[in-house]
Design an enzyme around this catalytic site. Structure first.
Site, mmCIF file in Angstrom:
data_model
loop_
_atom_site.group_PDB
_atom_site.id
_atom_site.type_symbol
_atom_site.label_atom_id
_atom_site.label_comp_id
_atom_site.label_asym_id
_atom_site.label_seq_id
_atom_site.Cartn_x
_atom_site.Cartn_y
_atom_site.Cartn_z
ATOM 1 N N GLU A 48 6.972 -10.158 13.003
ATOM 2 C CA GLU A 48 6.508 -9.320 11.894
ATOM 3 C C GLU A 48 7.138 -7.949 12.093
ATOM 4 O O GLU A 48 6.771 -7.205 13.000
ATOM 5 C CB GLU A 48 4.972 -9.229 11.926
ATOM 6 N N ARG A 52 7.367 0.652 9.737
ATOM 7 C CA ARG A 52 6.989 1.937 10.332
ATOM 8 C C ARG A 52 8.224 2.706 10.755
ATOM 9 O O ARG A 52 8.122 3.788 11.317
ATOM 10 C CB ARG A 52 6.081 1.707 11.544
ATOM 11 N N LYS A 136 -5.381 -10.629 7.128
ATOM 12 C CA LYS A 136 -5.282 -9.928 8.411
ATOM 13 C C LYS A 136 -6.642 -9.290 8.702
ATOM 14 O O LYS A 136 -7.341 -8.863 7.779
ATOM 15 C CB LYS A 136 -4.198 -8.852 8.293
#
Ligand code: 3PG
Length: 293
Positions: A48, A52, A136
């Site tokens: 994943e 960022r 999630k």
């Protein structure tokens, strides 16, 4: 022949098989392929890549082009634009820390597998209202870990989770032995500084260590061939204290029918696990009343 499952279902089943999702923060897209290969060689073909860093998109693109066996997804996706870009770059799924309605709706409308982050029953219901049953759970440990997750999910039927945030080798078993957990995510397997320093051997070792610890037995056989012998083998492992939890996946989409069983190992919770194993086999109709069919 049954109909092929939707992309979301296929991604969930692959994540369920892998059980672990390396959450990646990458500054240098030039290192993306080496990283993906290290994960693949360690037996965990999944990453994943989080938005960022400014290089995330490029990293996704490279992995998707050069490592076709790696299930690459995009993390920390906050806007519809990012979801669209990630998808065009080859991301097979999109993950978010929270429930950004515009982003989630965009993915659902465009058939992009999406796992929004939830932390409360209200957010969980936002996801359900979009037809999403796998989400999630973030930040898992700060929210109260598996105990909190059990409480908030209790009122709902089929809801499953990808917890992350504060999970690592010392606490992942608690999550993975819960039947509502598809896979756990975390940065411990490939921390940003190891990637920047090009320490791919170290990443490979860490992933192997985490992965091997839990995946004890992997059996793939046709349903007809899943006989008493296999269940007895699993039973022996349970007696020896080698089984902590069990997940089973049947794949009715191919002929002939196949069953995939994964048995995970953690000595401390072996007895409880064997019961779970039997219950799950029963649920999958492999066994009735604790005996092999
Ligand atoms: C995530 O985005 O899933 C988390 O930031 C990962 O959390 P961790 O760094 O505590 O593993």
């Amino acid at each position: 022949m049954h109909e092929r499952p939707a992309p979301l279902t296929r991604v969930v089943e692959r994540l369920r098989k892998n059980r672990l999702i390396p959450v990646i923060v990458i500054d240098d897209a030039g290192k993306a392929v080496a990283l993906a290969r290290a994960l693949e060689e360690a037996g965990l073909p999944c990453a994943e890549i989080t938005f960022r860093t400014p290089r995330a998109l490029e990293a996704i693109e490279k992995i998707s082009k050069e490592c076709p066996n790696v299930l690459v997804g995009a993390g920390t996706v906050l806007t519809p634009r990012q979801a669209a870009d990630a998808h065009s770059a080859g991301a097979k799924f999109v993950v978010a820390p929270g429930f950004g309605a515009a982003m989630v709706d965009y993915c659902v409308e465009n058939g992009i597998p999406v796992f929004p982050g939830i932390a409360t029953p209200t957010e969980l219901e936002f996801a359900l209202s979009r037809g999403l049953t796998v989400m999630k759970f973030f930040p898992a440990e700060s929210l109260g870990g598996i105990a909190y997750l059990k409480s908030i999910s209790a009122p709902y039927g089929k809801v499953e989770f990808l917890p992350s945030g504060g999970i690592g080798p010392s606490n992942m078993a608690a999550y993975l032995s819960n039947p509502r957990i598809v896979a756990v995510g975390g940065s411990w397997m490939a921390p940003a500084d190891w990637i920047s320093a090009g320490q791919f051997d170290r990443i490979r070792d860490e992933v192997r260590k985490s992965h091997d610890r839990f995946v004890e037995v992997y059996v793939k056989c046709s349903l007809e061939k899943l006989v008493e012998r296999d269940v007895k083998g699993l039973y022996k492992k349970a007696l020896k204290g080698e089984i902590a939890s069990f997940t089973g996946v049947s794949d009715p989409y191919e002929e002939p029918l196949h069953a995939e069983l994964t048995v995970e190992s953690d000595r401390e919770t072996a007895a409880e696990s064997f019961n779970k194993l039997l219950a799950r086999l029963e649920e999958l109709s492999y066994v009735r009343n604790g005996a092999a069919r």
